[in-house]
Design a protein around this motif. Structure first.
Motif, PDB file in Angstrom:
ATOM      1  N   LEU A  41     -42.617 -18.223  15.801  1.00 40.88           N
ATOM      2  CA  LEU A  41     -42.855 -18.541  17.216  1.00 40.88           C
ATOM      3  C   LEU A  41     -41.534 -18.769  17.933  1.00 40.88           C
ATOM      4  O   LEU A  41     -41.327 -18.317  19.054  1.00 40.88           O
ATOM      5  N   PHE A  42     -40.641 -19.476  17.243  1.00 41.73           N
ATOM      6  CA  PHE A  42     -39.348 -19.751  17.864  1.00 41.73           C
ATOM      7  C   PHE A  42     -38.625 -18.448  18.196  1.00 41.73           C
ATOM      8  O   PHE A  42     -38.118 -18.272  19.289  1.00 41.73           O
ATOM      9  N   TYR A  43     -38.606 -17.546  17.230  1.00 45.90           N
ATOM     10  CA  TYR A  43     -37.852 -16.313  17.461  1.00 45.90           C
ATOM     11  C   TYR A  43     -38.579 -15.363  18.411  1.00 45.90           C
ATOM     12  O   TYR A  43     -37.962 -14.575  19.104  1.00 45.90           O
ATOM     13  N   HIS A  44     -39.900 -15.451  18.428  1.00 43.67           N
ATOM     14  CA  HIS A  44     -40.627 -14.500  19.278  1.00 43.67           C
ATOM     15  C   HIS A  44     -40.651 -14.931  20.738  1.00 43.67           C
ATOM     16  O   HIS A  44     -40.519 -14.115  21.631  1.00 43.67           O
ATOM     17  N   ASN A  45     -40.832 -16.232  20.970  1.00 40.65           N
ATOM     18  CA  ASN A  45     -41.018 -16.693  22.351  1.00 40.65           C
ATOM     19  C   ASN A  45     -39.858 -16.296  23.234  1.00 40.65           C
ATOM     20  O   ASN A  45     -38.709 -16.463  22.879  1.00 40.65           O
ATOM     21  N   HIS A  46     -40.234 -15.798  24.392  1.00 43.20           N
ATOM     22  CA  HIS A  46     -39.200 -15.438  25.351  1.00 43.20           C
ATOM     23  C   HIS A  46     -39.169 -16.530  26.396  1.00 43.20           C
ATOM     24  O   HIS A  46     -39.942 -16.526  27.338  1.00 43.20           O
ATOM     25  N   VAL A  47     -38.310 -17.528  26.188  1.00 43.25           N
ATOM     26  CA  VAL A  47     -38.189 -18.581  27.186  1.00 43.25           C
ATOM     27  C   VAL A  47     -37.150 -18.118  28.179  1.00 43.25           C
ATOM     28  O   VAL A  47     -35.958 -18.234  27.968  1.00 43.25           O
ATOM     29  N   GLY A  48     -37.639 -17.522  29.242  1.00 41.25           N
ATOM     30  CA  GLY A  48     -36.720 -16.966  30.230  1.00 41.25           C
ATOM     31  C   GLY A  48     -36.201 -18.061  31.138  1.00 41.25           C
ATOM     32  O   GLY A  48     -36.284 -19.236  30.820  1.00 41.25           O
ATOM     33  N   LYS A  72     -43.842 -21.470  12.655  1.00 40.56           N
ATOM     34  CA  LYS A  72     -43.012 -22.109  13.667  1.00 40.56           C
ATOM     35  C   LYS A  72     -41.754 -21.292  13.919  1.00 40.56           C
ATOM     36  O   LYS A  72     -41.354 -21.073  15.054  1.00 40.56           O
ATOM     37  N   GLU A  73     -41.166 -20.841  12.812  1.00 38.76           N
ATOM     38  CA  GLU A  73     -39.936 -20.074  12.968  1.00 38.76           C
ATOM     39  C   GLU A  73     -40.224 -18.761  13.693  1.00 38.76           C
ATOM     40  O   GLU A  73     -39.466 -18.331  14.561  1.00 38.76           O
ATOM     41  N   GLU A  84     -31.212 -15.944  22.376  1.00 34.04           N
ATOM     42  CA  GLU A  84     -30.198 -16.303  23.363  1.00 34.04           C
ATOM     43  C   GLU A  84     -28.879 -16.364  22.603  1.00 34.04           C
ATOM     44  O   GLU A  84     -28.802 -16.964  21.544  1.00 34.04           O
ATOM     45  N   ASN A 124     -36.636 -12.513  20.213  1.00 37.18           N
ATOM     46  CA  ASN A 124     -35.839 -12.738  21.415  1.00 37.18           C
ATOM     47  C   ASN A 124     -34.800 -13.787  21.091  1.00 37.18           C
ATOM     48  O   ASN A 124     -35.141 -14.853  20.600  1.00 37.18           O
TER      49      ASN A 124
END
Lengths: 381, 509
Positions: free
Chosen positions: B498-505, B495-496, B390, B388
């Protein structure tokens, strides 16, 4: 207290829920008859003399109070209590208002400290708040609550919800005033706050169960927020915002109005900056409010000092900051309360993407920074 | 007299051989076609009769019966005209017998007797080749396609007369010789390049990870931030198709009639960008005779869905199965067809209806509107997205900066290396990329050290991540470790991922 066995509770429920009888009529009736009991026992003829045939008939029609008993059952079911002028837990501060609410439905407990010993501060602001506003609302809510100040707000999205959360974070006492029925959770997103507050704080509303939110109800609700508060803090507001109505009401009621300044280019700060120009107290730290409320005269404070006080409040954090690695320090200095995009951080740090991500994660774990939106970071306050 | 030749049809994306039998008998003059035919094949009778007459061969006034076997396969398409005509001529004794075990005949006839191109030649010829047939007579326009199969004698014909003359031995048609260019064409040339994109290091890295391991991507960003621009450049950093992949893709395009006239092997990675008004049949494949949909057309390539929330909700939900199974099964009354659908999903969306969030000075949407807009993408679909991102609007300075950006070639080189590492690791398995790891293989190939495992446990403890989500994070971290040429997955890689996967909407609260 929650049994409604008392005649008086029932009478109040009855009196305040008669269809077609509004606040104005109620005032007239009380003025004429002196008390609710007298209204209840008054004859049709006597009532007609005050309200006219139609309305008088409405009152007489429900004379047996059956609907009030049903309502009482419903309230007991939902664990909702009521309070009205004259009852023990009715917030005394509301009585100073021009039109105090005749009845308040309460979820949670209205504690004594709402009335004496402690100060109440209302925190209001935009629903569609910026990250800056939301973080500050939470921080002010938390820091003021730590100092024993009760936080009053409206349980809405944005600033309201964040200030409640801040107060809850610090284990403080916070009261939410709803602009809809006491059991209507609006907005639904705030369900967890609503639930927590009904456990550790209080939620109050002038409106009984099942009344849907409607635009007309909110300004009326705002007068209770300002009525309960000793001072109103406007965190972020646009040019025409409901929060400014609350601020106006507070001024009318002789309460202090505080505003947090923002950048002059931000639409979300236009309202607050305007308030400051009109004479509201410019607030840069929770201490400003605390000192003002307690009548402490502080020396001319500069912005820098204000910042320091924020830092001093978080001994742990300043400790952490000193033990940071150089790269972490540099990263921290890139960030502010304005969300910064990760690309810009990389630009400044001049290290690779994966190293930056790893660094950001470390700092986040230490609680120094926060990711507000994917890839956008702020410092946490 | 009885005669038999071989024709072909397409079932799903594979070919099938069809025996075309003709018999001329005494009786009332008529032409009868039997053998579980669709209407397009039934009409062949009229076309064949007229084409024969216009080519100078008159049907005898006898009872002619044509049978297409086996009778349990439904026959579709116009490719039976030529074999039917040839079998009739054969029954009339005009031409010598042809061995149905050695030659396949495919082609559509026009009323004047000329032979026209048909769809799906490659799968049919490919199937015939596997069956042991060594020569084919097909429309001249399709020869390049059939010529991809070496060892097949490909005779391209333009008219019925020419075909009959050839079989009789009156004329000689040179078999089509494929040029090496057809097959071993160098990588296709692209008009665009990754160096066109200024700045955006995080996004570029994310896309490189995605391409290296074939992971799905969702880009969220304001209008004009460069989402579509980036997506269009994705094929330029993907490694070229292998020969097997090429044949597979070409077969699909052959059936769909999407090969151009010079139709040779497709070397470019498919890039399909259907409009958001697409129906679910067009997306997954369908019709009374199921045809491949966009998911199949983007097999081995990229399916780009721009303006994701604008797509019809049920259209998006049908993507769930192909995203998981890498194939789509379309069931109809006659049969179930399985189409391959191993594509990389690249989706783009605006963060809110006005497209300006999180810029609150520009955004006019209420929190409720934003939430509603984002909720148009269902949880299960989001769960299938690995990366995900931005996308922040490009700054003016960046657009006009002289900073040298990495070219597609450079990035592709790294991608190829990462893929080689994966191929090598999975050489004993049926898979070749990290994104295909599943179940047992996932357990076998992704082993985390204790501290890494603990880190993962802690970081997802309070988050609402499904088991599938965890697997996706693991695969993603495997790819990232491969990119760094590390054997073991480190906390840093995790970590990377997680960063790319997390969908911080949107956090409106």
């Amino acid at each position: 207290m929650n049994t409604y066995k008392k005649e008086k509770d029932l009478l109040n429920l009855w009196f305040n829920n008669i269809e077609g009888i509004g606040a104005v009529c109620r005032k007239k009736l009380i003025l004429e008859f002196g008390s609710i009991e007298n209204v209840h026992s008054a004859s049709l003829g006597m009532l007609e003399g005050v309200l006219g045939t139609n309305k008088a008939r409405r009152i007489v029609d429900v004379h047996n109070m059956s609907f009030a008993m049903e309502l009482a059952d419903k309230l007991i079911d939902k664990n909702i209590s009521i309070t009205y002028p004259g009852s023990e837990d009715y917030p005394v501060k509301l009585l100073n208002m021009f039109d105090p609410p005749d009845i308040l439905y309460v979820k949670g407990i209205l504690k004594k400290k709402l009335n004496i010993y402690n100060m109440n501060v209302g925190i209001v602001g935009a629903r569609n708040a910026s990250v800056y506003g939301k973080e500050l609302a939470r921080m002010f809510g938390r820091e003021l609550a730590k100092k024993g100040i009760n936080i009053i707000s409206g349980l809405a999205l944005g600033i309201d919800g964040m200030s409640h959360m801040g107060a809850l974070d610090a284990g403080g006492y916070t009261v939410g005033v709803l602009g809809c029925g006491i059991d209507v959770i609006y907005p639904r997103e705030n369900y967890d706050i609503y639930y927590k507050m009904s456990q550790n704080g209080a939620i109050i509303s002038e409106y009984g169960p099942g009344i849907d939110p409607s635009p007309g109800l909110f300004p009326v609700r705002n007068r209770i927020i300002s009525g309960l508060s000793d001072g109103i803090l406007v965190v972020e507001a646009r040019k025409k915002s409901g929060s400014l109505i609350t601020a106006d009401l507070a001024l009318e009621q002789g309460k202090q109005v505080y505003a947090i300044p923002g950048r002059i280019t931000e639409k979300n700060s236009e309202g607050t900056n305007n308030l400051i120009r009109q004479g509201a107290m410019c607030v840069v730290s929770p201490d400003d409010i605390f000192e003002d409320l307690n009548g402490i005269q502080s020396e001319n404070k500069t912005l820098d000092e204000g910042d320091k006080t924020v830092e001093n409040n978080n001994d742990l954090k300043s400790l952490n900051k000193n033990s940071l690695a150089p790269a972490e320090k540099m990263l921290y200095s890139c960030l502010s309360l304005e969300p910064t995009y990760i690309d810009d951080i990389i630009d400044k740090l001049k290290i690779g993407v994966s190293d930056t991500i790893s660094l950001l994660y470390n700092m986040e774990e230490k609680g120094l920074i926060k990711q507000t939106l994917k890839g956008y970071y702020i410092i946490s306050v | 007299m009885f005669s038999k030749v071989t024709g072909g049809t397409v079932v799903g994306i594979d070919g099938a051989l069809i025996g075309v039998e003709a018999d001329i008998n005494d009786g009332l003059p008529m032409l009868n076609l039997v053998g579980y035919l669709s209407s397009s094949v039934k009409e062949a009778g009229e076309r064949v009769r007229t084409a024969l007459k216009n080519s100078g061969y008159y049907l005898p006034p006898k009872r002619i019966t044509i049978n297409l076997s086996p009778a349990d396969i439904r026959k579709y398409g116009s490719g039976f005209d030529l074999p039917i005509a040839i079998s009739i001529v054969l029954s009339m004794g005009i031409i010598p017998k042809i061995d149905p075990e050695k030659t396949i005949i495919i082609g559509e006839l026009s009323l004047d007797g000329s032979v026209m191109a048909v769809n799906g030649v490659l799968p049919m010829i490919y199937h015939a080749y596997e069956y042991g047939i060594t020569s084919c007579i097909i429309p001249k326009e399709n020869v390049a396609e059939a010529g991809l199969i070496s060892d097949m004698k490909v005779i391209g014909v333009t008219s019925l007369t020419e075909t009959i003359d050839y079989i009789r031995g009156d004329i000689d048609i040179k078999p089509y010789q494929r040029s090496d260019e057809d097959v071993f064409d160098m990588l296709p040339e692209y008009k665009c390049d990754f160096s066109d994109i200024k700045g955006q290091p995080v996004l570029k890295r994310g896309l490189e990870i995605a391409v290296s391991g074939f992971h799905n991507v969702l880009m969220t960003g304001a209008a004009g931030a460069g989402k579509s621009m980036l997506a269009k450049r994705l094929p330029t950093i993907m490694p070229g198709l292998t020969f097997e992949e090429s044949v597979e893709v070409t077969k699909i395009y052959s059936i769909s009639g999407l090969l151009d006239k010079k139709s040779r092997l497709i070397r470019e990675r498919p890039f399909r960008a259907p409009h958001h008004t697409i129906s679910n049949h067009a997306l997954i494949g369908g019709g009374a005779i199921p045809k491949p949909g966009e998911v199949t057309l983007s097999h081995n390539g990229i399916l780009f869905l721009d303006e994701l929330p604008e797509f019809n909700k049920n259209v998006l939900e049908v993507l769930r199965q192909p995203l998981e199974d890498k194939k789509i099964i379309v069931s109809r009354v006659q049969a179930s067809f399985s189409f391959p659908a191993d594509f990389m999903l690249v989706a783009a969306m605006n963060p809110c209806p006005c497209g300006n969030y999180p810029n609150l000075n520009k955004c006019t949407c209420t929190p409720f509107q934003i939430r509603k807009y984002q909720q148009k993408i269902s949880g299960p679909l989001l769960d299938r997205i690995d990366i995900n991102m931005e996308v922040k609007p490009v700054q003016f300075d960046d657009i006009f900066s002289d900073k040298e950006e990495e070219s597609s070639g450079c990035i592709r080189q790294r991608v190829v290396e990462t893929r080689q590492i994966q191929r090598k690791r999975y050489k004993d398995e049926k898979i070749c990329l990290n994104s295909e790891l599943d179940g047992k293989l996932l357990k076998k190939y992704i082993i985390l050290d204790n501290d890494v495992e603990n880190y993962l446990k802690n970081s997802i403890a309070n988050k609402d991540i499904s088991a599938r989500g965890i697997n996706r994070i693991l695969r993603l971290s495997r790819t990232i470790a491969d990119m760094e040429k590390e054997d073991k997955i480190d906390v840093k890689h995790l970590k990377e991922a997680l960063f790319y996967h997390n969908h911080v909407g949107v956090t409106v609260k």
